[in-house]
Design an enzyme around this catalytic site. Structure first.
Site, PDB file in Angstrom:
ATOM      1  N   GLY A 192     -29.540   2.577  81.489  1.00 31.94           N
ATOM      2  CA  GLY A 192     -28.102   2.717  81.956  1.00 31.94           C
ATOM      3  C   GLY A 192     -27.871   3.306  83.330  1.00 31.94           C
ATOM      4  N   ARG A 249     -22.542  -7.013  99.079  1.00 32.88           N
ATOM      5  CA  ARG A 249     -22.246  -7.007  97.888  1.00 32.88           C
ATOM      6  C   ARG A 249     -21.413  -6.010  97.570  1.00 32.88           C
ATOM      7  NH1 ARG A 249     -25.483  -5.970  93.222  1.00 32.88           N
ATOM      8  NH2 ARG A 249     -27.477  -5.941  94.663  1.00 32.88           N
ATOM      9  N   ASP A 307     -42.196  -4.050  78.262  1.00 32.56           N
ATOM     10  CA  ASP A 307     -41.438  -2.911  78.794  1.00 32.56           C
ATOM     11  C   ASP A 307     -42.026  -1.523  78.272  1.00 32.56           C
ATOM     12  OD1 ASP A 307     -39.288  -1.516  80.581  1.00 32.56           O
ATOM     13  OD2 ASP A 307     -38.747  -0.850  78.297  1.00 32.56           O
ATOM     14  N   VAL A 333     -28.892   1.191  89.136  1.00 30.61           N
ATOM     15  CA  VAL A 333     -29.603   2.522  89.049  1.00 30.61           C
ATOM     16  C   VAL A 333     -29.153   3.173  90.311  1.00 30.61           C
ATOM     17  CG1 VAL A 333     -31.359   4.235  88.683  1.00 30.61           C
ATOM     18  CG2 VAL A 333     -30.998   2.067  87.251  1.00 30.61           C
ATOM     19  N   GLU A 377     -39.893  11.242  86.104  1.00 34.71           N
ATOM     20  CA  GLU A 377     -38.998  11.365  84.797  1.00 34.71           C
ATOM     21  C   GLU A 377     -38.247  10.073  84.554  1.00 34.71           C
ATOM     22  OE1 GLU A 377     -38.513  12.614  81.896  1.00 34.71           O
ATOM     23  OE2 GLU A 377     -38.854  14.499  82.606  1.00 34.71           O
ATOM     24  N   ILE A 421     -33.349  11.070  79.196  1.00 37.45           N
ATOM     25  CA  ILE A 421     -33.987  12.146  78.314  1.00 37.45           C
ATOM     26  C   ILE A 421     -35.301  12.826  79.214  1.00 37.45           C
ATOM     27  CG2 ILE A 421     -35.357  12.615  76.292  1.00 37.45           C
ATOM     28  CD1 ILE A 421     -34.123   9.961  75.287  1.00 37.45           C
ATOM     29  N   LYS A 444     -44.060   1.827  79.527  1.00 37.19           N
ATOM     30  CA  LYS A 444     -43.676   3.399  79.126  1.00 37.19           C
ATOM     31  C   LYS A 444     -44.865   3.899  78.569  1.00 37.19           C
ATOM     32  CE  LYS A 444     -38.868   2.083  79.390  1.00 37.19           C
ATOM     33  NZ  LYS A 444     -37.728   1.330  78.661  1.00 37.19           N
TER      34      LYS A 444
END
Lengths: 444, 444
Positions: free
Chosen positions: B308, B54, B206, B19, B134, B141, B210
């Site tokens: 993603g 890396r 997870d 990310v 967010e 989304i 959320k």
């Protein structure tokens, strides 16, 4: 938790119709909750309407209802003015007056913003004020906020939206109940999903208003209604919905804004056959849904009620809070919408557009007719992707022949349709509806 | 269009993984577009990571990458710090340090916010800073923005969400390809949709992180992980997905927050059979979707990529812009989340919860077995809504018997399951999965 001082905000409302009543209701009923949640206490300072006697579904505090707009304009304690009159004449004058009186404006008026948005934004800026209009598109769905802030890091590549609940209600019922357009329309009117004069909805005009607003935000150019190709649903026959379904399509009135690989911007509202298994195809009744394709995020989709008293009021009150917190002003100040002159050359002309098409002709049941149709299409470089011929079921011994095409230039299709219309073995005018292949964002 | 002076903002990024690379890429590539759109020019001042060698999918300007967090902390020109390290230990320390160094924080770290959110928010407030998150829920989304601002005029009655792409990918494939859990998991790992150690995802942990964040915003109470009932998908058998489908259900891992009529708050994450024709049932693969029911707006639904590189980066950069414009700070300052002590008595205990259930037992194929199961359920006041018995197909001459129930108290179901497990005519433990009837907001 840090204590935040409660901020009292006096709101003036113009237009005490259905949405106005919903806004009044929400402000009165949610005042405590909003104060607790956001530190903002909304107070309905006055409600202006020419009709101060008709009963409404909400009881206002005494002395709040008035027919005198000047009371709102002159009251310096009122910092936010909500325009819910609708239309493009009186409403425009009211917004100008409120802005010049130093009030921020919240509105659901898509027709006004689509036709005079640039002028209104300019006057707002000149007066150091902002205009918030989340309620103008897709009712209660926080769509404009999503595009303007949530997707700000994206270049928007395309939007496909069902943004008119009346049309979607009618098309849904024509499809699920096999109803004729006229029957579905009167049902929609009886149930309150279509207005007594439904022209603006059925013609695609209302969808075009919303598309002009959404596209201008998404692409950063002032979009005029003239830039949008618009076709309504008034002449849709239930048979075509049925034949389309047999070929795997569902018929929706879509508002589409799309950037081509060459950077051209295509803006249109028209009946669209879309794959029956895609998300937008499953949006039923008066609901709205919008699929947005962003360069970083891929597809996101937003669904909900696009109209109605409380859903629209939900968006209006959210905007009032956003204005009060100062967020709307900041976003509005920074929102760069380039003038239409800069966009003009980017707008794709409908003559140059390339689409797939659904064509239906009523053919005399005699040898060689389908071949002649195919010949005409071929002559115009139109490649056929599917054919459906039902056994005789039209008037006067005609049979419906349905042909779907591969990508075809509008120019070629128009020429082919002209030629088809002149064939003596066909009855009536050919029916032609666009097929829209919404891209699929899937796992790879 | 009024000219707005461009504001230059120097951003420090900690965590240069997937990310982090996406965020760096977006900041570099979208700098001009963001400057044009929002009047804000983002500059990547430094990127901090323990591994500075890396190769990554983005090329940073020279001198930007460093292993020294102090460089970020000491640089007063850096006003926004982005924490993308993940986890709840080092990341917590980093956020504290950034807040105390006077930087606003943007993060995607759901685990940290779900476990130490209240403490972090307090430190942010003490230092006059804000935390924007967010990206912590549902990736790209713009969901948190929708709840906090778009739906602010609503009391949120319920949320039903598919918020873990890994689980949805696995359950989708188990269903569409008739794969066993282990096969679907290794496929997901091979394609990058599941981590090498997938425990946190598969266990529902997870999703619970959320849900804790979303519920605290929606309901205005600090929610602890202990308040959430959590069940994972590790023991789901493909047969149950198949039997459920035959009965009209689709299996999803749902995160649910719901207010009962009595004002109790139910918080849970568990495998859920939902009607196969509802919108959430159609969410395939790694996608996320969340249905939210608001008091004014009714149902709204948000769909997109929940994870993603670029989708999550899209949300992170949107937050950076929101922080820079000052909107995040205002919303953050006004966001009232009452302490957990006040919510404690409102949280429904799972023992008191009422649900419909899907039960599957493997019965010896002999007379009277179904009757005995029914008898046991009846003894515990459990009313049967459906039964499905397939002809012999289990091991050792057993047959699967599937029973669905009407609303049943968890307490009664647990007692009945105990008794069923003791029956000598049944093989193995009974399988028990909740059925969730998501309310339908439709035209009336």
């Amino acid at each position: 938790v840090a204590k935040v001082d409660e901020k009292r905000i006096r709101v003036g409302l113009v237009g005490f119709g259905i949405v106005g009543s919903g806004v009044a209701k929400l402000i009165c009923e949610q005042a405590d909750a909003l104060a607790a949640k956001m530190g903002v206490r909304l107070e309905l300072a006055c409600v202006v309407d020419v009709d101060t006697t008709r009963p409404r579904p909400v009881k206002l505090p005494a002395g709040v209802l008035t027919s005198d707009l000047n009371r709102l304009l002159a009251d310096e304690t009122i910092t936010v003015g909500v325009e819910l009159v609708g239309g493009t004449t009186i409403a425009k004058d009211i917004q100008f007056k409120m802005l010049r009186a130093g009030k921020d404006v919240v509105t659901a008026n898509k027709a006004l913003l689509a036709t005079h948005g640039a002028e209104l934004y300019r006057v707002a800026r000149e007066n150091g004020r902002c205009i918030a209009f989340e309620a103008s598109c897709a009712g209660g769905i926080p769509l404009i906020g999503a595009i303007r802030t949530g997707l700000v890091a994206n270049s928007i590549n395309a939007m496909y939206g069902i943004v008119n609940g009346t049309c979607n209600y009618i098309l849904s019922n024509m499809s699920s109940k096999d109803e004729d357009f006229a029957v579905a329309l009167s049902q929609a009117q009886a149930k309150g999903f279509a207005e007594a004069n439904p022209t603006l909805d059925l013609s695609g005009g209302d969808s075009a208003h919303k598309l002009a607003i959404l596209a201008s935000i998404a692409f950063g150019y002032e979009v005029s209604l003239e830039d949008i190709f618009v076709q309504g649903i008034e002449s849709i026959a239930k048979d075509d919905i049925r034949y389309g379904r047999e070929m795997g399509y569902s018929l929706k009135l879509l508002a589409i804004a799309r950037r081509s690989d060459e950077g051209k911007i295509s803006l249109r509202v028209h009946p669209s056959f879309i794959a029956a298994d895609c998300a937008l195809a499953r949006v039923e009744g008066s609901f709205n849904a919008i699929s947005i394709f962003g360069s970083a995020v891929g597809e996101t989709l937003y669904y909900g009620r696009g109209a109605g008293m409380m859903p629209t009021a939900s968006a209006v009150v959210a905007d009032i809070v956003d204005v009060v917190l100062g967020n709307s002003k900041r976003t509005f100040d920074h929102l760069l919408i380039r003038p239409r002159s800069e966009a003009q050359s980017l707008i794709e002309r409908i003559e140059d557009s390339v689409d797939r098409f659904y064509i239906r002709v009523m053919a005399q049941d005699q040898p060689g007719v389908v071949a002649r149709c195919g010949q005409i299409l071929g002559d115009h470089q139109i490649s056929i992707s599917g054919v459906l011929q039902h056994e005789g079921c039209g008037p006067n011994g005609t049979v419906p022949v349905v042909i779907t095409t591969h990508n075809t230039r509008q120019h070629d299709m128009a020429a082919a349709l002209d030629e088809l219309a002149g064939l003596d073995v066909l009855a009536g005018e050919p029916v032609c509806i666009r097929i829209v292949d919404i891209p699929e964002d899937r796992d790879t």
